[in-house]
Design a protein around this motif. Structure first.
Motif, PDB file in Angstrom:
ATOM      1  N   MET C 263      35.009  46.266  41.628  1.00  0.00           N
ATOM      2  CA  MET C 263      35.263  44.886  42.044  1.00  0.00           C
ATOM      3  C   MET C 263      34.017  44.261  42.674  1.00  0.00           C
ATOM      4  O   MET C 263      33.728  43.082  42.482  1.00  0.00           O
ATOM      5  CB  MET C 263      36.445  44.834  43.029  1.00  0.00           C
ATOM      6  N   ALA C 264      33.266  45.074  43.426  1.00  0.00           N
ATOM      7  CA  ALA C 264      32.033  44.560  44.029  1.00  0.00           C
ATOM      8  C   ALA C 264      31.019  44.215  42.940  1.00  0.00           C
ATOM      9  O   ALA C 264      30.340  43.177  43.002  1.00  0.00           O
ATOM     10  CB  ALA C 264      31.460  45.583  45.010  1.00  0.00           C
ATOM     11  N   ALA C 265      30.932  45.085  41.955  1.00  0.00           N
ATOM     12  CA  ALA C 265      30.000  44.811  40.859  1.00  0.00           C
ATOM     13  C   ALA C 265      30.415  43.537  40.117  1.00  0.00           C
ATOM     14  O   ALA C 265      29.571  42.703  39.750  1.00  0.00           O
ATOM     15  CB  ALA C 265      29.980  46.004  39.889  1.00  0.00           C
ATOM     16  N   ARG C 266      31.703  43.411  39.914  1.00  0.00           N
ATOM     17  CA  ARG C 266      32.203  42.206  39.230  1.00  0.00           C
ATOM     18  C   ARG C 266      31.858  40.953  40.047  1.00  0.00           C
ATOM     19  O   ARG C 266      31.429  39.938  39.477  1.00  0.00           O
ATOM     20  CB  ARG C 266      33.729  42.326  39.091  1.00  0.00           C
ATOM     21  N   LEU C 267      32.007  41.051  41.342  1.00  0.00           N
ATOM     22  CA  LEU C 267      31.717  39.903  42.198  1.00  0.00           C
ATOM     23  C   LEU C 267      30.233  39.567  42.171  1.00  0.00           C
ATOM     24  O   LEU C 267      29.842  38.389  42.022  1.00  0.00           O
ATOM     25  CB  LEU C 267      32.169  40.207  43.638  1.00  0.00           C
ATOM     26  N   ALA C 268      29.416  40.596  42.274  1.00  0.00           N
ATOM     27  CA  ALA C 268      27.969  40.353  42.269  1.00  0.00           C
ATOM     28  C   ALA C 268      27.546  39.698  40.966  1.00  0.00           C
ATOM     29  O   ALA C 268      26.778  38.726  40.944  1.00  0.00           O
ATOM     30  CB  ALA C 268      27.226  41.676  42.477  1.00  0.00           C
ATOM     31  N   ALA C 269      28.079  40.232  39.873  1.00  0.00           N
ATOM     32  CA  ALA C 269      27.716  39.680  38.565  1.00  0.00           C
ATOM     33  C   ALA C 269      28.166  38.227  38.449  1.00  0.00           C
ATOM     34  O   ALA C 269      27.467  37.389  37.862  1.00  0.00           O
ATOM     35  CB  ALA C 269      28.349  40.532  37.460  1.00  0.00           C
ATOM     36  N   ASP C 323      42.526  47.632  46.936  1.00  0.00           N
ATOM     37  CA  ASP C 323      43.562  46.722  46.455  1.00  0.00           C
ATOM     38  C   ASP C 323      43.017  45.373  46.025  1.00  0.00           C
ATOM     39  O   ASP C 323      43.798  44.462  45.699  1.00  0.00           O
ATOM     40  CB  ASP C 323      44.643  46.555  47.534  1.00  0.00           C
ATOM     41  N   THR C 324      41.694  45.228  46.026  1.00  0.00           N
ATOM     42  CA  THR C 324      41.114  43.983  45.522  1.00  0.00           C
ATOM     43  C   THR C 324      41.397  43.873  44.019  1.00  0.00           C
ATOM     44  O   THR C 324      41.208  44.843  43.277  1.00  0.00           O
ATOM     45  CB  THR C 324      39.580  43.992  45.751  1.00  0.00           C
ATOM     46  N   THR C 325      41.833  42.721  43.559  1.00  0.00           N
ATOM     47  CA  THR C 325      42.126  42.571  42.127  1.00  0.00           C
ATOM     48  C   THR C 325      41.023  41.775  41.441  1.00  0.00           C
ATOM     49  O   THR C 325      40.306  41.008  42.080  1.00  0.00           O
ATOM     50  CB  THR C 325      43.454  41.834  41.920  1.00  0.00           C
ATOM     51  N   PRO C 326      40.909  41.934  40.152  1.00  0.00           N
ATOM     52  CA  PRO C 326      39.960  41.094  39.406  1.00  0.00           C
ATOM     53  C   PRO C 326      40.239  39.616  39.637  1.00  0.00           C
ATOM     54  O   PRO C 326      39.317  38.808  39.724  1.00  0.00           O
ATOM     55  CB  PRO C 326      40.209  41.489  37.942  1.00  0.00           C
ATOM     56  N   GLU C 327      41.490  39.277  39.773  1.00  0.00           N
ATOM     57  CA  GLU C 327      41.833  37.880  40.010  1.00  0.00           C
ATOM     58  C   GLU C 327      41.303  37.404  41.362  1.00  0.00           C
ATOM     59  O   GLU C 327      40.811  36.279  41.490  1.00  0.00           O
ATOM     60  CB  GLU C 327      43.362  37.679  39.958  1.00  0.00           C
TER      61      GLU C 327
END
Lengths: 343, 343, 343, 343
Positions: C263-269, C323-327
């Motif tokens: 999730m962190a990687a997704r956020l950074a990207a 529990d962080t979701t992609p959404e």
């Protein structure tokens, strides 16, 4: 042993101090500071630091610092000091282990804190996860032989007080600073906003003995208990008090420390400019810091005692004391010049 | 102030000790114990306590006890001592707060522990909920002026060793015990199985100074660090060492302490049997404990300094010191007899 | 409360962990760890860290660090850590005040120690005036979201061992590191030369609970006593053990932590490259550190919870949890982009 | 494991407590007590102890006691407690080593302090050589299963306050006392003059969790910092708070503790008079103390878990908990009677 430049605590005691010890040993005297010598010294400290000043004699400098800081701090408080502070590097963890005090160490170029250096550490007040900065502690004269001016002290006191904090001086060599600046002790401390200080006796010429001074009322709750608990309460206190009596009489400390300062200045002047000798700190008190050419320190140490301050930079420290003579300085300086010229 | 019977720490220092301090103040000497006086004293301690004995000079008795016990204990260990031990009642919580050591205090009739008194406290070994008894600490001579015989010490050492524990002596007045028993220090300590001790200098006649002695090898890991961290390392150590040098020379301590003992015996003999004076403890060292008729102590205190030991029982303590004279004793005893006869 | 990016300790517990707590509450069980759940967890830790590994469950991360470090150090020892270490800045002085341990804090660019950064602090061994460096403590993954590779850990372990020192990991987020590197826990610890570690449970998905792991025999004397004395021994231990049992079962921790990392990687990207957003640290675990344009953080905080990490540089910290979701991430990233584009 | 009589901490958690934990795990919540569950519990504590009452949740009983007492004491203060106090014998030296607090332990016949027992320890106020008595700490219900009446507490509070001291309750089993006396918690504490207390959750039916309650304003400076520094601040605090929410709801604690008390009374009644069974303490809360004939305890322990309280007197302790059933008691009592009749 012949005199060298290793440390001002390699020197003996002033003759008047020795006389005072001998003279104090007559008859019985109440122990633990309830004696007439201690009363007289307390009055002398009031003369020096102001009529509200309370003084507490202890055995050594670490004791003076730790007891003084314990009396200023809650168990959740921290003390900001220079990275080079004796407190931080030469007290065996006593502030943390005995005092329970976290130190927030700040890198400095010359052993001296400034408001600019300190301010970034004054954060997270009220945050239970962080120790609470409560005291700024400076060393005067500093471990690097430099001196805070009255104005510099005042600026740090103002910073502290504006944050609800306190200013503490490790004054193991306060006499040297007062002598160098040619000001009364009070101008450098009480009048500049200092809240507590260690006043050094040992390096200035005592057999042993330091004093904690609290210049203003209302601070230092429990300091009597803390001195005892910190194992710094002498039973035959008169023998420490008598020494301070001799030291404070007629500003004897000023002459002793001023002489040591003069010897350091003489030494610096005598070696400055000699090939490859670089004086690294302003010579303001009784210490000279210098970088020598490779191999020079080792050669000199064959004949003279002094410490290499920093192996990695080849910086040496030469300390002068109350008993250093001009002849000592000149002989040593001549050897320095000779060694570096040959290297 | 004229001499009284308040405490052996009301006395000054032996003349030879004062001379030794003055003589030590010549030239420079390495600090922190790397000097010739300290080396000489270390040799003297080996002569007294055996060739394996290591000695560590400190400032005061609390320091000697706390540093010594820290060096013997893990942070989860406890020390068994008498309820009346200085450690327990007169060190301001230093053992607990600075040393982190829980004391297991045992009530005694005469200030002396016995195997029978100690054994019930040697429980719960290996139970993580309980502090682990690690050291038995006795005071010799005790705070009540009584003395452990060699056999009594040996019995406690055996008890300790059988449990994997150690025996420590708070020997703030060890000289008095050795003088009273007329045995070498070694017989009372090393040879009796003692693992560590504080050897008192101050009350025996120094300006200030105590020694920690570790008679056998392999114990006391880190004691050098602990002494420094506990703020008990003197910079101009030669001045403490020189005092011990004078004290240990030719068993000068034995003469000083033996004289104090003799004065206490003289005092006890002179007042015993006087109407209403009850000596409460065997007078074996340099202290006399007595119960006086109501009002007598107050009257005596108008002319003489001494302490009421227990307000609730009207027990007083009269201490003799190296400088107490037969005339002091006789004059005081006469006053005692006069006051109690009139009460 | 809706999910944000304030901290991984804002998240609740994994469902399986909650089930395990409920299931453990049946019948009686011996207290203080003498129960079958604890025995099972100890076996699981041996499976993860090697057959010599001993594990000790405690309440929280500060407890795990302080008890672990107390078990590795003598009272005169020091611990080298990064200036940003939780140990140094977020434990309220517990290491110093409760553990009595002086920290030697080293400035780092990215929260990670290196042999080059540490070596200059490994000095003055044997000097009684200085605390003795005994442990290097690193945080894995670091407080700045960065990760030590196996090789980097090995290099620090070698440095430590060559000096007679030990390597300790504050592994409050060790799961995130192992997931990110896709290696067994053992490869990152025991096999890389680590001597002791805190293994974080709380942030990984427990209600509460951390473990101290000592991978190799012969270290950590007295740790049972120290855990109790440091107030970290739970009476109904089965409830902490049952949680770890669920967490360690089938590497559940790896999936939970790996998800947070993703999730962190997704956020950074998703925010990288947006106008004025500068990612300040490599995003290797579950945290994103970024500098935003002036005013942007404040605007975002109206809708989302997260912390400003450094007021002076406007750096923010965004933490993802199990529990962080992609959404959650996408919605937040969209808001970030919108706010910075408008600023 | 089947239920025995070893300790009330062998029991699991109340079903409603388990439900509360599970229910609390939804969504994100601020950490370290800034959550809605904690706010609700703080309100509940105010309802119980008065509108000025502040509460601080911690992990365990030792933590509650040490943090509470640290918040009441200066570093030179002492705490008077019973010799049998958990504080004194079962906290591994935490009060001394972590809290730095010297305990003045008083022998009692029944685990309860009285003004008569305490008064002789309240001496030497203002004497720097002695720790300063600052707090009287009592355990309610006591470690021996006895209970202080409201009047007895009031008498101790008056004694304390007349000396400028404070009264603290180790209330690890306070619920049992309040249930036994059938009075509100407030009557036993705030209204009786209590200044601080530990309110036990774990033994009453939580998974884990205790509370420090400060009933009146103006005491406990720095307690937030001290809780954190003492390693007793939970990050996911809501999970401790949710448990207390369930425990305090509708006085659930009273029913749970009252039941345990009733089971102890049932057990005492059932074995009293059986040949050779001597109940040694009044059975007022949830524990039964008894002396059995030689060999009886060992035989019983083959089938039942309980502790021998004192090896030397053959005294055993039988504890009942919230989940002890009448059938458990009857079966055990039958075995007791059978074993002692055969011995």
């Amino acid at each position: 042993m012949s005199r060298g430049f290793a440390s001002d605590n390699y020197a003996g005691a002033l003759p008047e101090v020795l006389d005072a010890i001998a003279a104090a040993s007559s008859g019985h005297a109440p122990s633990y500071g309830n004696d007439e010598w201690t009363a007289r010294v307390e009055a002398r400290f009031r003369d020096e630091f102001g009529s509200d000043a309370r003084s507490f004699l202890v055995f050594n400098g670490t004791g003076a610092n730790v007891v003084g800081l314990r009396a200023l701090t809650n168990p959740w408080d921290a003390v900001v000091c220079a990275e080079t502070a004796h407190l931080n590097v030469d007290e065996g963890g006593a502030p943390e282990r005995v005092g329970g005090i976290k130190l927030l160490a700040v890198a400095t170029p010359d052993g001296k804190l400034t408001p600019e250096l300190v301010a970034p550490r004054l954060i997270r007040f009220g945050d239970e996860h962080a120790v609470q900065p409560r005291v700024i502690s400076i060393t005067q004269s500093s471990e690097l032989g430099t001196i805070y001016t009255v104005e510099e002290i005042r600026a740090l006191a103002d910073l502290a007080h504006n944050q609800g904090m306190l200013l503490h001086i490790d004054g193991s060599r306060l006499a040297n600073a007062a002598a160098a600046l040619d000001v009364p002790l009070r101008a450098l401390t009480t009048d500049a906003g200092v809240d507590a200080l260690s006043f050094g006796g040992t390096k200035t010429g005592l057999v042993l003995g330091e004093a904690i001074v609290l210049p203003r009322p209302g601070l230092g709750e429990g300091i009597d208990y803390l001195r005892k608990q910190s194992m710094q309460l002498a039973s035959k206190m008169r023998f420490i008090a008598a020494q301070f009596d001799a030291l404070l009489e007629d500003e004897r400390w000023r002459r002793a420390a001023g002489h040591a300062n003069a010897m350091a200045a003489r030494l610096a002047a005598a070696v400055e400019g000699a090939g490859g000798v670089r004086i690294t700190q302003r010579v303001e008190a009784n210490g000279v810091f210098a970088v020598l050419p490779p191999g020079a320190a080792e050669k000199l140490q064959e004949r003279w005692r002094f410490y290499v301050w920093d192996e990695s930079t080849r910086e040496v420290r030469w300390m002068c004391s109350w008993d250093t003579t001009p002849e000592d300085v000149d002989a040593f300086a001549q050897d320095v010049r000779q060694v570096v010229s040959g290297s």
